[in-house]
Design a protein around this motif. Structure first.
Motif, PDB file in Angstrom:
ATOM      1  N   VAL A 161      57.740 -27.327-107.025  1.00 45.00           N
ATOM      2  CA  VAL A 161      57.258 -27.391-105.636  1.00 45.00           C
ATOM      3  C   VAL A 161      57.582 -26.079-104.921  1.00 45.00           C
ATOM      4  O   VAL A 161      56.766 -25.530-104.171  1.00 45.00           O
ATOM      5  CB  VAL A 161      57.922 -28.589-104.904  1.00 45.00           C
ATOM      6  CG1 VAL A 161      57.599 -28.559-103.418  1.00 45.00           C
ATOM      7  CG2 VAL A 161      57.458 -29.891-105.536  1.00 45.00           C
ATOM      8  N   MET A 162      58.790 -25.519-105.248  1.00 47.89           N
ATOM      9  CA  MET A 162      59.184 -24.263-104.585  1.00 47.89           C
ATOM     10  C   MET A 162      58.200 -23.146-104.939  1.00 47.89           C
ATOM     11  O   MET A 162      57.750 -22.385-104.080  1.00 47.89           O
ATOM     12  CB  MET A 162      60.601 -23.890-105.053  1.00 47.89           C
ATOM     13  CG  MET A 162      61.355 -23.038-104.067  1.00 47.89           C
ATOM     14  SD  MET A 162      61.660 -23.845-102.500  1.00 47.89           S
ATOM     15  CE  MET A 162      63.272 -24.569-102.780  1.00 47.89           C
ATOM     16  N   TRP A 189      55.065 -23.575-103.031  1.00 48.91           N
ATOM     17  CA  TRP A 189      55.223 -23.217-101.625  1.00 48.91           C
ATOM     18  C   TRP A 189      55.249 -21.695-101.461  1.00 48.91           C
ATOM     19  O   TRP A 189      54.568 -21.137-100.593  1.00 48.91           O
ATOM     20  CB  TRP A 189      56.505 -23.817-101.035  1.00 48.91           C
ATOM     21  CG  TRP A 189      56.813 -23.163 -99.710  1.00 48.91           C
ATOM     22  CD1 TRP A 189      57.842 -22.313 -99.442  1.00 48.91           C
ATOM     23  CD2 TRP A 189      56.028 -23.247 -98.507  1.00 48.91           C
ATOM     24  NE1 TRP A 189      57.764 -21.871 -98.142  1.00 48.91           N
ATOM     25  CE2 TRP A 189      56.656 -22.431 -97.548  1.00 48.91           C
ATOM     26  CE3 TRP A 189      54.863 -23.945 -98.160  1.00 48.91           C
ATOM     27  CZ2 TRP A 189      56.153 -22.276 -96.248  1.00 48.91           C
ATOM     28  CZ3 TRP A 189      54.374 -23.794 -96.867  1.00 48.91           C
ATOM     29  CH2 TRP A 189      55.022 -22.968 -95.921  1.00 48.91           C
ATOM     30  N   ALA A 198      52.919 -19.622 -99.162  1.00 53.25           N
ATOM     31  CA  ALA A 198      53.493 -18.851 -98.045  1.00 53.25           C
ATOM     32  C   ALA A 198      53.025 -17.401 -98.108  1.00 53.25           C
ATOM     33  O   ALA A 198      52.604 -16.825 -97.101  1.00 53.25           O
ATOM     34  CB  ALA A 198      55.014 -18.925 -98.112  1.00 53.25           C
ATOM     35  N   LEU A 227      49.456 -17.233 -96.951  1.00 56.52           N
ATOM     36  CA  LEU A 227      49.344 -17.406 -95.488  1.00 56.52           C
ATOM     37  C   LEU A 227      49.818 -16.136 -94.782  1.00 56.52           C
ATOM     38  O   LEU A 227      49.191 -15.645 -93.853  1.00 56.52           O
ATOM     39  CB  LEU A 227      50.193 -18.600 -95.031  1.00 56.52           C
ATOM     40  CG  LEU A 227      49.575 -19.989 -95.220  1.00 56.52           C
ATOM     41  CD1 LEU A 227      50.555 -21.072 -94.755  1.00 56.52           C
ATOM     42  CD2 LEU A 227      48.274 -20.100 -94.428  1.00 56.52           C
ATOM     43  N   TYR A 228      50.930 -15.573 -95.275  1.00 55.62           N
ATOM     44  CA  TYR A 228      51.498 -14.401 -94.592  1.00 55.62           C
ATOM     45  C   TYR A 228      50.526 -13.227 -94.667  1.00 55.62           C
ATOM     46  O   TYR A 228      50.286 -12.517 -93.683  1.00 55.62           O
ATOM     47  CB  TYR A 228      52.855 -14.031 -95.201  1.00 55.62           C
ATOM     48  CG  TYR A 228      53.638 -13.134 -94.278  1.00 55.62           C
ATOM     49  CD1 TYR A 228      53.798 -11.783 -94.567  1.00 55.62           C
ATOM     50  CD2 TYR A 228      54.150 -13.635 -93.083  1.00 55.62           C
ATOM     51  CE1 TYR A 228      54.479 -10.954 -93.686  1.00 55.62           C
ATOM     52  CE2 TYR A 228      54.838 -12.811 -92.204  1.00 55.62           C
ATOM     53  CZ  TYR A 228      55.003 -11.473 -92.506  1.00 55.62           C
ATOM     54  OH  TYR A 228      55.670 -10.658 -91.638  1.00 55.62           O
ATOM     55  N   LEU A 272      47.293 -13.418 -94.912  1.00 52.48           N
ATOM     56  CA  LEU A 272      46.209 -13.710 -93.936  1.00 52.48           C
ATOM     57  C   LEU A 272      46.652 -13.305 -92.542  1.00 52.48           C
ATOM     58  O   LEU A 272      45.926 -12.626 -91.798  1.00 52.48           O
ATOM     59  CB  LEU A 272      45.919 -15.221 -93.948  1.00 52.48           C
ATOM     60  CG  LEU A 272      44.808 -15.732 -94.861  1.00 52.48           C
ATOM     61  CD1 LEU A 272      44.583 -17.217 -94.603  1.00 52.48           C
ATOM     62  CD2 LEU A 272      43.513 -14.956 -94.606  1.00 52.48           C
ATOM     63  N   ASP A 273      47.902 -13.684 -92.218  1.00 55.01           N
ATOM     64  CA  ASP A 273      48.444 -13.405 -90.890  1.00 55.01           C
ATOM     65  C   ASP A 273      48.422 -11.901 -90.632  1.00 55.01           C
ATOM     66  O   ASP A 273      47.931 -11.421 -89.605  1.00 55.01           O
ATOM     67  CB  ASP A 273      49.905 -13.918 -90.855  1.00 55.01           C
ATOM     68  CG  ASP A 273      50.368 -14.082 -89.407  1.00 55.01           C
ATOM     69  OD1 ASP A 273      49.843 -13.325 -88.554  1.00 55.01           O
ATOM     70  OD2 ASP A 273      51.203 -14.955 -89.143  1.00 55.01           O
ATOM     71  N   VAL A 295      44.900 -10.643 -89.995  1.00 52.01           N
ATOM     72  CA  VAL A 295      44.363 -11.020 -88.675  1.00 52.01           C
ATOM     73  C   VAL A 295      44.984 -10.132 -87.604  1.00 52.01           C
ATOM     74  O   VAL A 295      44.281  -9.613 -86.730  1.00 52.01           O
ATOM     75  CB  VAL A 295      44.664 -12.516 -88.384  1.00 52.01           C
ATOM     76  CG1 VAL A 295      44.334 -12.859 -86.944  1.00 52.01           C
ATOM     77  CG2 VAL A 295      43.868 -13.381 -89.329  1.00 52.01           C
ATOM     78  N   SER A 296      46.317  -9.879 -87.731  1.00 53.16           N
ATOM     79  CA  SER A 296      46.953  -9.021 -86.713  1.00 53.16           C
ATOM     80  C   SER A 296      46.324  -7.633 -86.738  1.00 53.16           C
ATOM     81  O   SER A 296      46.051  -7.042 -85.685  1.00 53.16           O
ATOM     82  CB  SER A 296      48.457  -8.921 -86.994  1.00 53.16           C
ATOM     83  OG  SER A 296      48.970 -10.193 -87.326  1.00 53.16           O
ATOM     84  N   ILE A 348      43.253  -6.786 -87.554  1.00 51.20           N
ATOM     85  CA  ILE A 348      41.934  -6.821 -86.888  1.00 51.20           C
ATOM     86  C   ILE A 348      42.125  -6.940 -85.385  1.00 51.20           C
ATOM     87  O   ILE A 348      41.428  -6.312 -84.598  1.00 51.20           O
ATOM     88  CB  ILE A 348      41.101  -8.013 -87.428  1.00 51.20           C
ATOM     89  CG1 ILE A 348      40.868  -7.880 -88.921  1.00 51.20           C
ATOM     90  CG2 ILE A 348      39.765  -8.090 -86.715  1.00 51.20           C
ATOM     91  CD1 ILE A 348      40.217  -9.129 -89.524  1.00 51.20           C
ATOM     92  N   GLU A 349      43.138  -7.718 -84.980  1.00 50.12           N
ATOM     93  CA  GLU A 349      43.349  -7.904 -83.535  1.00 50.12           C
ATOM     94  C   GLU A 349      43.664  -6.562 -82.872  1.00 50.12           C
ATOM     95  O   GLU A 349      43.110  -6.208 -81.845  1.00 50.12           O
ATOM     96  CB  GLU A 349      44.506  -8.891 -83.298  1.00 50.12           C
ATOM     97  CG  GLU A 349      44.040 -10.324 -83.266  1.00 50.12           C
ATOM     98  CD  GLU A 349      45.201 -11.320 -83.230  1.00 50.12           C
ATOM     99  OE1 GLU A 349      46.343 -10.891 -83.468  1.00 50.12           O
ATOM    100  OE2 GLU A 349      44.947 -12.504 -82.997  1.00 50.12           O
ATOM    101  N   MET A 370      40.534  -4.518 -82.643  1.00 49.50           N
ATOM    102  CA  MET A 370      39.565  -4.999 -81.653  1.00 49.50           C
ATOM    103  C   MET A 370      40.026  -4.644 -80.241  1.00 49.50           C
ATOM    104  O   MET A 370      39.222  -4.459 -79.346  1.00 49.50           O
ATOM    105  CB  MET A 370      39.461  -6.544 -81.748  1.00 49.50           C
ATOM    106  CG  MET A 370      38.624  -7.022 -82.898  1.00 49.50           C
ATOM    107  SD  MET A 370      36.892  -6.544 -82.701  1.00 49.50           S
ATOM    108  CE  MET A 370      36.239  -8.048 -81.974  1.00 49.50           C
ATOM    109  N   ASN A 371      41.362  -4.558 -80.055  1.00 46.84           N
ATOM    110  CA  ASN A 371      41.834  -4.448 -78.663  1.00 46.84           C
ATOM    111  C   ASN A 371      41.824  -3.025 -78.152  1.00 46.84           C
ATOM    112  O   ASN A 371      41.961  -2.802 -76.958  1.00 46.84           O
ATOM    113  CB  ASN A 371      43.278  -4.994 -78.558  1.00 46.84           C
ATOM    114  CG  ASN A 371      43.246  -6.513 -78.724  1.00 46.84           C
ATOM    115  OD1 ASN A 371      42.168  -7.104 -78.625  1.00 46.84           O
ATOM    116  ND2 ASN A 371      44.377  -7.100 -79.028  1.00 46.84           N
ATOM    117  N   PRO A 402      39.259  -0.427 -78.445  1.00 44.05           N
ATOM    118  CA  PRO A 402      38.024   0.341 -78.798  1.00 44.05           C
ATOM    119  C   PRO A 402      37.956   1.667 -78.046  1.00 44.05           C
ATOM    120  O   PRO A 402      38.644   1.818 -77.025  1.00 44.05           O
ATOM    121  CB  PRO A 402      36.897  -0.588 -78.332  1.00 44.05           C
ATOM    122  CG  PRO A 402      37.492  -1.455 -77.285  1.00 44.05           C
ATOM    123  CD  PRO A 402      38.980  -1.572 -77.605  1.00 44.05           C
TER     124      PRO A 402
END
Lengths: 207, 220, 41, 221
Positions: free
Chosen positions: C13-14, C17, C21, C24-25, C27-28, C31-32, C34-35, C38-39, C41
């Motif tokens: 299971v570890m 996980w 994890a 997910l990290y 992806l995070d 996204v940051s 791209i953010e 975007m902010n 320009p």
């Protein structure tokens, strides 16, 4: 119903997804003004008319109605204007009289017959609207928009599908109530634009 | 206010009775389902529980076939704009609700005696049975009215109406089935409290739908 | 250590996980990025 | 930094606690450890449903940034759908362990299934309203109506349940007796899974916010 209406359109714009129809259009009118909105096909004439009528929301900007300087709340607006457009279909399974009775509030039978007579629909008044020709349906639409003698009249291509006789009837009807009504016509036809004092062309406003 | 509701209601009845296709389909569906269910059972005497379940399955699906038409017709024939010009959303909702309640009362009034007759079921507490079926069918029609308005705006209608109605309908169906079973069997004495629950549930749904209907009806 | 089934279960299971994890990290992080882009320009 | 990132530290700890540290349960022994995963997942799916519902109410009430609210409600519902399926799977395994059959319409199982039906209905309504400009408000109204049904269900299930359920269940008291250590593990697990949901939900919101911003970069109004 001779109160003074005024209409203020303040920088409205409309966008469908990526496509920008029109931007920052403003005008204000009072009772007695006749105003036309023209522009090439697909420039958003009908959309703008629906936005003014409150049937559609604008992407930005706002529209406000006033009766005797008092602002009419948004959900009360529909009682104060008449609207006719090809997109508005009366009920096919009802007869012309039934449609008018449905749309009107407290109108006596004689006025309805008189109106039908004026528009040449009196002989067909008991027939189902489903079997009406497009020209007859358009005349019925104009009747439906005028039956409650509204303070504001919004017409989208009023003379579409009409024969010459139909056009004369519609134009004289509009002519008759111009003094005491605020009229807006969305059209591309010259003789309809001639009816109005002033107006705008959406194409020019944009660029 | 009232005159506008009555005008809308009169218009809806006139139209529905002029081209009766939709009405006929709903009544035919209800009748045929009842007959086919009783035919399938072949005269076997079922427990009151099963009878109650069968009856309410028929009533629910009869509702599913008929109760969204009143809104879908306005969208299909593109008369929604004309209707919005003549009446404000609240009156439109109330008149459509009344139409659905009356229509569904007739459908239930057709299905229930037919079912009792063909399945040779004689409920012990007749009045209790009738009031349960009435309260239940009121709840069904009041829930499906607001959901019908939603489905009319969606493109792929098909069974969407049943899919979105069933989960919201579960409390009503459960209570109605239990009460109907009790009333047929005559075991537990009549529980007025549960029937009040059904009416309360319809009341809550109607008042909330009244408030939120304009968000569904007017374009934005 | 491996005789105890709970230990093996936990390690399995570890591992699952940690894999999730990391995904997910990442992806995070993307996204940051791209953010920020975007902010300003 | 958003606090949901704590989940990267908490989750391994919870996995260790649930599988090793917590003592086995009285009757079922180690098999009962699935409880530390089933209960939090079911709880999170209810939280996700409430978050979607609250977003829907805000969407209808406040006029501004409706599209963001619409996406937030949808994101929460999608996350909720994933968790409710997990809850169903772990729930039926749990039922198999403690009652011998995968499904026997126990009240909690029924409410999980009904919640899943509501999620399925919402997502199918949302997708079939694809190019309707009014999509946000219509699906928001559906969520609100579904949320009204929930409290009625909570009253009914215990009342209806005895007559509907055919046979008596095997072990009478449903909740096995939880010692202190087990209760701590369960609590830690619930907190961690809620953080996991929060993390995923927030990540999806950031992505949908970027999508809206990218779409609106194309035009100046």
């Amino acid at each position: 119903m001779h109160n003074k209406y005024s209409l203020n359109v303040n920088k409205i714009s409309k966008r469908f997804g990526r496509q920008l129809l029109f931007r920052d259009i403003s005008f204000s009118l009072v009772t007695g003004d006749s105003f036309f909105i023209t522009g090439p096909n697909g420039s958003g004439k009908s959309t703008m008319l629906q936005i003014v009528a409150g049937l559609q929301k604008s992407t930005s900007g706002d529209v406000s109605f006033f009766m005797d300087e008092k602002k009419i709340p948004e959900d009360e607006r529909f009682r104060h204007f008449g609207f006719a457009s090809p997109a508005m279909n009366p009920y096919d399974t009802l007869t012309a009289v039934e449609n008018i009775m449905f749309a009107s509030s407290g109108i006596k039978k004689e006025n309805i017959d008189e109106m039908l007579n004026l528009f040449g629909l009196y002989p067909h008044r008991e027939k189902h609207v489903g079997i009406y020709s497009s020209g007859m349906k358009q005349r019925l639409r104009i009747i439906l928009s005028m039956i409650n003698s509204p303070g504001i009249l919004l017409l989208d291509e009023p003379s579409s599908n009409l024969d010459s006789e139909g056009k004369d009837i519609v134009f004289s009807a509009i002519e008759k109530l111009r003094e005491k009504t605020l009229v807006i016509i969305a059209t591309n036809e010259h003789d309809e634009m001639k009816l109005c004092h002033k107006g705008i062309d959406i194409a020019e406003q944009n660029y | 206010m009232q005159s506008r509701i009555i005008k809308n209601l009169r218009k809806d009845f006139l139209i529905e009775f002029r081209n009766r296709s939709a009405l006929n389909i709903s009544f035919a569906f209800a009748g045929i389902t009842t007959l086919s269910v009783s035919l399938a059972c072949g005269g076997a005497s079922l427990s009151s529980q099963v009878n109650a379940v069968l009856l309410w399955v028929i009533i629910f699906f009869s509702g599913m076939s008929g109760l969204s038409h009143i809104f879908i017709r306005e969208e299909e024939e593109k008369t929604a704009l004309f209707l919005s010009l003549c009446s404000d959303p609240e009156n439109i909702y109330l008149s459509k609700l009344l139409f659905n309640i009356i229509l569904f009362a007739c459908i239930t009034a057709l299905v229930t005696p037919l079912y009792l007759f063909f399945m040779q079921v004689v409920p012990v507490y007749i009045l209790y049975f009738i009031s349960t079926v009435a309260a239940g069918s009121l709840a069904v029609s009041s829930i499906t009215t607001i959901l019908g308005a939603m489905v009319a705006k969606a493109e792929s209608r098909g069974s969407l109406f049943t899919v979105i109605s069933f989960p919201v309908m579960i409390p009503v169906l459960w209570i109605s089935i239990k009460l109907t079973a009790d009333s047929i069997e005559g075991g537990a004495p009549p529980e007025v409290r549960s029937i009040l629950f059904l009416l309360a549930f319809s009341g809550v749904i109607i008042s909330v739908s009244y408030l939120v209907f304009k968000f569904i009806w007017t374009e934005n | 250590m491996t005789s105890n089934p709970l230990m093996t279960l936990m390690t399995v299971v570890m591992i699952i996980w940690i894999g999730l994890a990391l995904f997910l990290y990442r992806l995070d992080r993307r996204v940051s990025k791209i953010e920020e882009e975007m902010n300003e320009p | 930094m958003n606090i949901y990132r704590l989940v990267f530290i908490f989750m391994p700890v919870v996995i260790y606690m649930a599988l090793i540290w917590a003592p086995p349960a009285a009757i079922l022994g180690d098999a009962s450890r699935i409880l530390y995963f089933h209960v939090p997942v079911a709880w999170v799916s209810i939280v996700a449903f409430l978050v979607a519902g609250i977003n829907s109410i805000i969407l209808l009430v406040s006029e501004k940034n409706r599209r963001e609210r619409e996406f937030m409600a949808h994101n929460s519902a999608v996350a909720g759908m994933v968790f409710i399926i997990l809850a169903l799977i772990t729930g039926s395994i749990w039922a198999k362990l403690s009652w011998g059959s995968y499904w026997n319409w126990d009240p909690r199982e029924t409410s999980i299934v009904i919640l899943m039906l509501i999620y399925i209905a919402y997502l199918s309504l949302y997708s079939s309203l694809k190019d309707n400009p009014n999509r946000g408000s219509i699906s928001a109204v559906y969520l609100i109506i579904a949320m009204i049904t929930m409290p009625f269900l909570v009253f009914i299930i215990p009342r209806i349940y005895p007559s509907l359920h055919p046979d008596t269940i095997i072990n009478q008291e449903r909740k096995i007796h939880l010692e202190a250590a087990m209760r701590i593990t369960l609590f830690a697990s619930i907190v961690t899974f809620t953080l996991l949901y929060g993390y995923i939900y927030r990540l999806m919101n950031r992505i949908s916010a970027l999508e809206i911003k990218a779409e609106e970069k194309h035009y100046d109004i």
